[in-house]
Design a protein around this motif. Structure first.
Motif, PDB file in Angstrom:
ATOM      1  N   LEU A 176       0.786  -1.245   0.011  1.00  0.00           N
ATOM      2  CA  LEU A 176      -0.044  -0.087  -0.153  1.00  0.00           C
ATOM      3  C   LEU A 176       0.839   1.106   0.092  1.00  0.00           C
ATOM      4  O   LEU A 176       0.546   2.145  -0.746  1.00  0.00           O
ATOM      5  CB  LEU A 176      -1.081   0.012   1.198  1.00  0.00           C
ATOM      6  CG  LEU A 176      -1.730   1.447   1.530  1.00  0.00           C
ATOM      7  CD1 LEU A 176      -2.596   1.635   0.097  1.00  0.00           C
ATOM      8  CD2 LEU A 176      -2.605   1.427   2.694  1.00  0.00           C
ATOM      9  N   ASP A 177       2.027   1.177   0.587  1.00  0.00           N
ATOM     10  CA  ASP A 177       2.855   2.476   0.912  1.00  0.00           C
ATOM     11  C   ASP A 177       3.525   2.795  -0.267  1.00  0.00           C
ATOM     12  O   ASP A 177       3.624   3.975  -0.859  1.00  0.00           O
ATOM     13  CB  ASP A 177       3.702   2.267   2.063  1.00  0.00           C
ATOM     14  CG  ASP A 177       2.932   2.205   3.572  1.00  0.00           C
ATOM     15  OD1 ASP A 177       1.802   2.933   3.572  1.00  0.00           O
ATOM     16  OD2 ASP A 177       3.412   1.634   4.581  1.00  0.00           O
ATOM     17  N   SER A 178       3.928   1.679  -1.055  1.00  0.00           N
ATOM     18  CA  SER A 178       4.535   1.692  -2.280  1.00  0.00           C
ATOM     19  C   SER A 178       3.788   2.443  -3.094  1.00  0.00           C
ATOM     20  O   SER A 178       4.200   3.188  -3.981  1.00  0.00           O
ATOM     21  CB  SER A 178       5.394   0.336  -2.711  1.00  0.00           C
ATOM     22  OG  SER A 178       6.323   0.101  -1.923  1.00  0.00           O
ATOM     23  N   LEU A 179       2.507   1.822  -3.271  1.00  0.00           N
ATOM     24  CA  LEU A 179       1.736   2.324  -4.292  1.00  0.00           C
ATOM     25  C   LEU A 179       1.242   3.866  -4.044  1.00  0.00           C
ATOM     26  O   LEU A 179       1.228   4.761  -4.984  1.00  0.00           O
ATOM     27  CB  LEU A 179       0.268   1.600  -4.113  1.00  0.00           C
ATOM     28  CG  LEU A 179      -0.678   1.860  -5.282  1.00  0.00           C
ATOM     29  CD1 LEU A 179      -0.357   1.614  -6.585  1.00  0.00           C
ATOM     30  CD2 LEU A 179      -2.094   0.988  -5.077  1.00  0.00           C
ATOM     31  N   ARG A 259      -3.040   7.602   7.268  1.00  0.00           N
ATOM     32  CA  ARG A 259      -2.265   6.310   6.622  1.00  0.00           C
ATOM     33  C   ARG A 259      -1.186   7.153   6.100  1.00  0.00           C
ATOM     34  O   ARG A 259       0.087   6.977   6.245  1.00  0.00           O
ATOM     35  CB  ARG A 259      -2.916   5.842   5.618  1.00  0.00           C
ATOM     36  CG  ARG A 259      -1.691   4.771   4.952  1.00  0.00           C
ATOM     37  CD  ARG A 259      -1.577   3.681   5.845  1.00  0.00           C
ATOM     38  NE  ARG A 259      -0.449   2.750   5.519  1.00  0.00           N
ATOM     39  CZ  ARG A 259      -0.021   1.683   6.192  1.00  0.00           C
ATOM     40  NH1 ARG A 259      -1.039   1.147   7.450  1.00  0.00           N
ATOM     41  NH2 ARG A 259       0.722   0.875   6.015  1.00  0.00           N
ATOM     42  N   TYR A 260      -1.024   8.386   5.646  1.00  0.00           N
ATOM     43  CA  TYR A 260      -0.161   9.024   5.216  1.00  0.00           C
ATOM     44  C   TYR A 260       0.696   9.754   6.563  1.00  0.00           C
ATOM     45  O   TYR A 260       2.146   9.768   6.400  1.00  0.00           O
ATOM     46  CB  TYR A 260      -0.458  10.611   4.642  1.00  0.00           C
ATOM     47  CG  TYR A 260      -1.015  10.199   3.143  1.00  0.00           C
ATOM     48  CD1 TYR A 260      -0.282  10.353   2.127  1.00  0.00           C
ATOM     49  CD2 TYR A 260      -2.624   9.924   3.068  1.00  0.00           C
ATOM     50  CE1 TYR A 260      -0.808   9.962   0.673  1.00  0.00           C
ATOM     51  CE2 TYR A 260      -2.955   9.746   1.648  1.00  0.00           C
ATOM     52  CZ  TYR A 260      -2.177   9.594   0.682  1.00  0.00           C
ATOM     53  OH  TYR A 260      -2.621   9.435  -0.545  1.00  0.00           O
ATOM     54  N   ASP A 261       0.068   9.980   7.598  1.00  0.00           N
ATOM     55  CA  ASP A 261       0.711  10.660   8.980  1.00  0.00           C
ATOM     56  C   ASP A 261       1.648   9.641   9.266  1.00  0.00           C
ATOM     57  O   ASP A 261       2.844   9.649   9.733  1.00  0.00           O
ATOM     58  CB  ASP A 261      -0.290  10.969   9.817  1.00  0.00           C
ATOM     59  CG  ASP A 261      -0.988  12.251   9.257  1.00  0.00           C
ATOM     60  OD1 ASP A 261      -0.436  13.105   8.224  1.00  0.00           O
ATOM     61  OD2 ASP A 261      -2.253  12.566   9.993  1.00  0.00           O
ATOM     62  N   HIS A 262       1.114   8.340   9.262  1.00  0.00           N
ATOM     63  CA  HIS A 262       1.796   7.224   9.741  1.00  0.00           C
ATOM     64  C   HIS A 262       3.011   6.850   8.826  1.00  0.00           C
ATOM     65  O   HIS A 262       4.111   6.463   9.407  1.00  0.00           O
ATOM     66  CB  HIS A 262       0.784   5.954  10.197  1.00  0.00           C
ATOM     67  CG  HIS A 262      -0.044   6.052  10.953  1.00  0.00           C
ATOM     68  ND1 HIS A 262       0.373   6.575  12.401  1.00  0.00           N
ATOM     69  CD2 HIS A 262      -1.376   5.798  11.206  1.00  0.00           C
ATOM     70  CE1 HIS A 262      -0.890   6.612  13.156  1.00  0.00           C
ATOM     71  NE2 HIS A 262      -1.778   6.338  12.467  1.00  0.00           N
ATOM     72  N   LEU A 263       2.802   6.880   7.651  1.00  0.00           N
ATOM     73  CA  LEU A 263       3.940   6.433   6.856  1.00  0.00           C
ATOM     74  C   LEU A 263       4.910   7.548   7.107  1.00  0.00           C
ATOM     75  O   LEU A 263       6.316   7.110   7.076  1.00  0.00           O
ATOM     76  CB  LEU A 263       3.084   6.644   5.324  1.00  0.00           C
ATOM     77  CG  LEU A 263       4.315   6.650   3.973  1.00  0.00           C
ATOM     78  CD1 LEU A 263       5.120   5.221   4.190  1.00  0.00           C
ATOM     79  CD2 LEU A 263       3.618   6.878   2.798  1.00  0.00           C
ATOM     80  N   TRP A 264       4.898   8.962   6.885  1.00  0.00           N
ATOM     81  CA  TRP A 264       6.047   9.591   7.113  1.00  0.00           C
ATOM     82  C   TRP A 264       6.599   9.712   8.559  1.00  0.00           C
ATOM     83  O   TRP A 264       7.671   9.837   8.614  1.00  0.00           O
ATOM     84  CB  TRP A 264       5.375  11.170   6.539  1.00  0.00           C
ATOM     85  CG  TRP A 264       5.257  11.247   5.480  1.00  0.00           C
ATOM     86  CD1 TRP A 264       3.937  11.209   4.585  1.00  0.00           C
ATOM     87  CD2 TRP A 264       6.215  11.222   3.994  1.00  0.00           C
ATOM     88  NE1 TRP A 264       4.278  11.335   3.142  1.00  0.00           N
ATOM     89  CE2 TRP A 264       5.282  11.179   2.841  1.00  0.00           C
ATOM     90  CE3 TRP A 264       7.644  11.195   4.099  1.00  0.00           C
ATOM     91  CZ2 TRP A 264       5.981  11.214   1.766  1.00  0.00           C
ATOM     92  CZ3 TRP A 264       8.138  11.129   2.773  1.00  0.00           C
ATOM     93  CH2 TRP A 264       7.546  11.136   1.744  1.00  0.00           C
ATOM     94  N   ALA A 265       5.804   9.345   9.538  1.00  0.00           N
ATOM     95  CA  ALA A 265       6.322   9.390  10.882  1.00  0.00           C
ATOM     96  C   ALA A 265       7.481   7.959  10.896  1.00  0.00           C
ATOM     97  O   ALA A 265       8.471   8.355  11.379  1.00  0.00           O
ATOM     98  CB  ALA A 265       5.170   8.932  11.911  1.00  0.00           C
ATOM     99  N   THR A 281       3.990  14.336   1.800  1.00  0.00           N
ATOM    100  CA  THR A 281       3.427  13.751   0.354  1.00  0.00           C
ATOM    101  C   THR A 281       3.606  15.089  -0.419  1.00  0.00           C
ATOM    102  O   THR A 281       4.061  14.603  -1.554  1.00  0.00           O
ATOM    103  CB  THR A 281       2.131  13.367   0.466  1.00  0.00           C
ATOM    104  OG1 THR A 281       2.177  12.135   1.467  1.00  0.00           O
ATOM    105  CG2 THR A 281       1.719  13.054  -0.744  1.00  0.00           C
ATOM    106  N   HIS A 282       3.484  16.258  -0.062  1.00  0.00           N
ATOM    107  CA  HIS A 282       3.482  17.248  -0.963  1.00  0.00           C
ATOM    108  C   HIS A 282       4.880  17.800  -1.452  1.00  0.00           C
ATOM    109  O   HIS A 282       5.034  18.275  -2.515  1.00  0.00           O
ATOM    110  CB  HIS A 282       2.872  18.616  -0.019  1.00  0.00           C
ATOM    111  CG  HIS A 282       2.466  19.658  -1.136  1.00  0.00           C
ATOM    112  ND1 HIS A 282       1.041  19.624  -1.505  1.00  0.00           N
ATOM    113  CD2 HIS A 282       2.703  20.840  -1.647  1.00  0.00           C
ATOM    114  CE1 HIS A 282       0.588  20.342  -2.320  1.00  0.00           C
ATOM    115  NE2 HIS A 282       1.603  21.240  -2.318  1.00  0.00           N
TER     116      HIS A 282
END
Length: 343
Positions: A176-179, A259-265, A281-282
């Motif tokens: 999911l994160d790679s996608l 999900r984005y917050d957890h990914l970048w954390a 993400t930006h």
């Protein structure tokens, strides 16, 4: 000389003086003759904020919601026509001083700007509902803080490779994160555009996806055949309904901004420079659009970004130099190294 009685007609000079006075006051004869309509009672902020919140889009509500809550805390029992511009400035300074401090904070300038924007939104609806007139709108008389240049910039290729490698080898859902990362890197879309994506928005034959982003802007965005195949497979494997959200967890639940917050954390824990620079993400949007502009020019980068044709500082010339979707597809093909059906 006989004194003029109270019931006698006014002289020409008196009429001219009356007309001059009315003109200076901005009042016409029709205004004097018209019967004033009964004005609706002006509600309090606590009464009116829910009305406006229900009338705006989800994106506007998400941006202004916390500021409307702050306004309700301070002025909930006050009527809309009570605060003065000076009081608004005082509230702005209070919010700037008491904003949650972050490493990338700029003295609360953004909070002050958003508070004024939230008030303007409230009062704009109040004008439309004829609760106040434009001249009585105090938010119009308060200037927004000048927006400082963004600290975001393009991420170097080597750093971007580190981000993708870490996302693909850590976490509870690397696929999911790679996608997510590939979707944002290829399309330069915003988070809202990715979250709004549905299976019915995919055109596998032409490798296009239909993006709906902020400001109700929409566009068909080219993607590589590889990304399209992964999007189609993701939707099928995770049970995304045709008219429902495409991006989902392994158990079928739609993902959210968390999900984005957890990914970048997580990426920040493995890559300290990500946390230090507050990469998000930006930044991927900045990275892709910078590359496109350098290699294919401003018009293609503007179309790639999905920016609205509002003129602005670029002027009306942009109307005549608008890039086509085929040109955007050509830029994507060069970026990904994959041929695209539209080229």
């Amino acid at each position: 000389m006989t004194a003029q009685t109270s019931g006698s007609a006014a002289s020409g000079a008196e009429l001219d003086a009356a007309r001059l006075l009315l003109a200076r006051m901005g009042v016409s004869v029709e205004d004097l003759l018209a019967t004033p309509a009964d004005r609706l009672p002006v509600p309090t902020f606590a009464e009116y904020i829910p009305t406006v919140s229900d009338a705006v889009t989800d994106g506007t509500r998400r941006v202004y919601g916390s500021y409307w809550n702050r306004i309700a805390e301070h002025w909930g029992d006050r009527h809309l026509d009570e605060p003065t511009p000076s009081e608004i400035k005082q509230l702005v300074e209070y919010v700037k001083v008491n904003v949650v401090a972050r490493r990338n904070a700029r003295g609360g300038r953004s909070a002050g700007e958003h508070l004024i924007a939230a008030l303007r939104c409230l009062y704009r609806h109040a004008e439309d509902d004829e609760l106040i007139v434009a001249a009585d709108n105090p938010a119009r008389k308060v200037a927004k803080p000048r927006r400082l240049p963004s600290t975001r910039r393009a991420v170097a290729d080597t750093r971007l490779a580190e981000i993708n490698e870490t996302a693909a080898t850590t976490g509870n859902d690397p696929a999911l994160d790679s996608l997510l990362l590939r979707l944002h890197t290829e399309t330069a879309c915003r988070r809202g555009g990715a979250l709004a994506l549905r299976p019915q928005d995919l055109d596998p034959d032409q490798c296009l996806i239909f993006l709906r982003e902020k400001g109700e802007t929409v566009r068909w965005q080219p993607v590589s055949p590889t990304l399209m195949a992964h999007l189609v497979r993701h939707a099928a494997e995770r049970g995304a309904p045709r008219d429902g959200q495409l991006l989902r967890y392994a158990d079928g639940r739609p993902i959210t901004t968390r999900r984005y917050d957890h990914l970048w954390a997580r990426l920040g824990k493995h890559l300290p420079w990500v946390a230090t620079q507050q990469i998000s993400t930006h930044w991927l949007r900045h990275t892709t659009l910078t590359w496109v502009e350098r290699n294919f020019g401003y018009a293609v980068a503007r179309a790639y970004a999905g920016h609205a044709d509002s003129g602005g500082d670029a002027g009306t010339t942009t109307t005549y130099v608008r890039a086509s979707v085929q040109e955007v597809a050509a830029a994507l093909a060069a970026l990904t190294g994959e041929p695209h059906p539209l080229t």
